[in-house]
Design an enzyme around this catalytic site. Sequence first.
Site, short mmCIF file in Angstrom:
data_model
loop_
_atom_site.label_atom_id
_atom_site.label_comp_id
_atom_site.label_asym_id
_atom_site.label_seq_id
_atom_site.Cartn_x
_atom_site.Cartn_y
_atom_site.Cartn_z
N GLU A 72 0.84 -1.20 0.00
CA GLU A 72 0.00 0.00 0.00
C GLU A 72 0.88 1.25 0.00
O GLU A 72 0.76 2.13 0.88
CB GLU A 72 -1.01 -0.01 1.16
CG GLU A 72 -1.99 -1.17 1.01
CD GLU A 72 -3.24 -1.11 1.90
OE1 GLU A 72 -3.32 -0.26 2.80
OE2 GLU A 72 -4.16 -1.91 1.66
N GLU A 101 -4.82 -8.74 -0.82
CA GLU A 101 -5.65 -8.49 0.37
C GLU A 101 -7.10 -8.39 -0.08
O GLU A 101 -7.44 -7.55 -0.93
CB GLU A 101 -5.24 -7.21 1.10
CG GLU A 101 -3.95 -7.36 1.87
CD GLU A 101 -3.57 -6.14 2.70
OE1 GLU A 101 -4.48 -5.43 3.18
OE2 GLU A 101 -2.36 -5.90 2.86
O1 AHR Z 1 -5.25 -6.25 6.56
C1 AHR Z 1 -5.20 -5.13 7.37
C2 AHR Z 1 -4.54 -3.95 6.68
O2 AHR Z 1 -5.30 -3.52 5.61
C3 AHR Z 1 -3.19 -4.20 6.08
O3 AHR Z 1 -2.18 -4.08 7.02
C4 AHR Z 1 -3.07 -3.13 5.07
O4 AHR Z 1 -2.24 -3.48 4.00
C5 AHR Z 1 -4.50 -2.88 4.66
O5 AHR Z 1 -4.81 -1.54 4.64
#
Ligand code: AHR
Length: 580
Positions: free
Chosen positions: A261, A384
């Site tokens: 991110e 994610e």
């Molecule tokens: O999964 C939780 C968080 O969500 C992670 O650390 C991040 O990459 C995302 O914003």
Amino acid sequence: MVPVLPRRATVGQNTPAQREGDRTDLQPRRYHQDHRRLQISHYRVVPRGQKPCGTTAANALMTICFMKRFLRLITLASALAPLSLLAQNRVSIAKTGKDTISRQIYGHFAEHLGRCIYDGFYVGEGNKTIPNINGVRTDVVQALKKLKIPNLRWPGGCFADTYHWRDGVGPKKSRPSMLNIWWGNVREDNSFGTHEFLNMCELLGTEPYLSANVGSGTPQELADWIKYTTHPNGSSPMPELRQQNGRTEPWNVKYWGIGNEAWGCGGNMTADYYANLYRQFATFMSNGSKDYSLFRIASGASDGDYTWTETLMKNIPHSLLDAVALHHYSVIEWAKKGPSTTFDEETYMKTMKQALLMEELVTKHSAVMDKYDPKKKVALLVDEWGGWYDVEPGTNSAFLYQQNTLRDAMIAGTTLNTFNNHCDRVKMANLAQAINVLQAVILTEGNKMLLTPTYHVMEMYTVHHDATLLPVEVKSEDYKLGGDKLPAVSVSASKDRQNRVHVSLVNIDAKKANDVTVDLNGLPAGTITGRVLTSTKLQDHNTFAQPNKVAPTAFSGFKRDGDKLTVSLPPFSVVVLEVK
Ligand code: AHR
């Protein structure tokens, strides 16, 4: 100096899509061509040449005439089209396919966040109350082995861009502590580090995916981590250090994330700036093994930020790039996420709208990638994904501990169908997160452990791992609520090495069962068996007192008629059929 922003304020406001509240509407699934044919025949049931009933006859005669015509119509309709053909949900499965559903799509994610690592995976080598193998919970190892988890991403997430791997190697008592600034400022004692993680992956039989620190790290630190973990002994000081720390042979580490991110918690960078940094970091990554090459993953876009993907695809030489990531959470509103179990149907509909958005996101990001990489050499990697709700009452709000209901099973079933159906571009994905965080597959409490509905969906879908995708055409009825609607039925199908065909079907409708006509298109179908995951209420979930309330059962709600199969999907259910 990068300001430390409150968590999720960063993510919630830093992408154009989220700033502008951009939520593109879902497109209806493609109609099966047969459906049009069916509709036409439906309207032509009165045989040609037959005289129409008189139009000037008396009313009574007209009624009789109408009734006769109506009865004839019904008789003819049922003769021409068996009931199964009148169903409005139709699926046509291609007989052959060319793309493989990589098992890596079924990957998981373990961050130093809340109770994912500590309490979840790892309870410490000296733990005498919770059975463990070198500190890793035995019950967790068994459960994850059954799930055949193909890869595990670590150590973050946001945590990764604050993590310095050297702090987590060597004698535990000399390892420095740090504050986990993203997740509650708790003390991280680094007792679970590189050796503990990579040995655990070997124990689980899974491939490690290391997420490297770009936000606050250096290219040298990453290059050294690669040497430390993968280079043969005697090749440089790093493998020597590894040996001093107890491990002679290198581990196999193929998957490397270059930052996380980067547009938010990974450094608040612009896409152009990150693309340049990526080029720099990737240049010094050198593989120590002849058996595989390093797979380099660029930190990707959030949701519908197509400009981010385009900038990376355009500005990073593809010789340095194996995959571009994407993150998408099925969250309704960052400021008002709602509870994980006591939600109403309206909230459910909103969550599912976000979950089904994955289809559009994957399609559009892939289209951007196609412009620069028509041969699809660079993968799209959704590292994610999952549902994100308010934490369970009474738990630390920074620990993201939430329960998991049939709503989560619906998210998992539909999302995995999307990934399967896009396996020509989506080569890997990681559910966030494996244990005790967000849409977890496992929850733990002391020495107790439970498997969530999401675990069961993942387990039912293991049949798709490395199988050949059989493309499907789906025509779905709508699941409606108020003025909102979504396609109710989602499907994917594959053929495994033993020529068994597996079809996974999801009915997200909260109230209505859905009959689906599946056209097998000549696929051999000697025996058909099935499993279903559903429950009495959408909000049902497993608890430590009742850990098996939601679990898959045998499914017999299907009828075969030649090449057609009618499957009766209960409301909010996931069904997996095996046809052989
Ligand atoms: O999964 C939780 C968080 O969500 C992670 O650390 C991040 O990459 C995302 O914003």
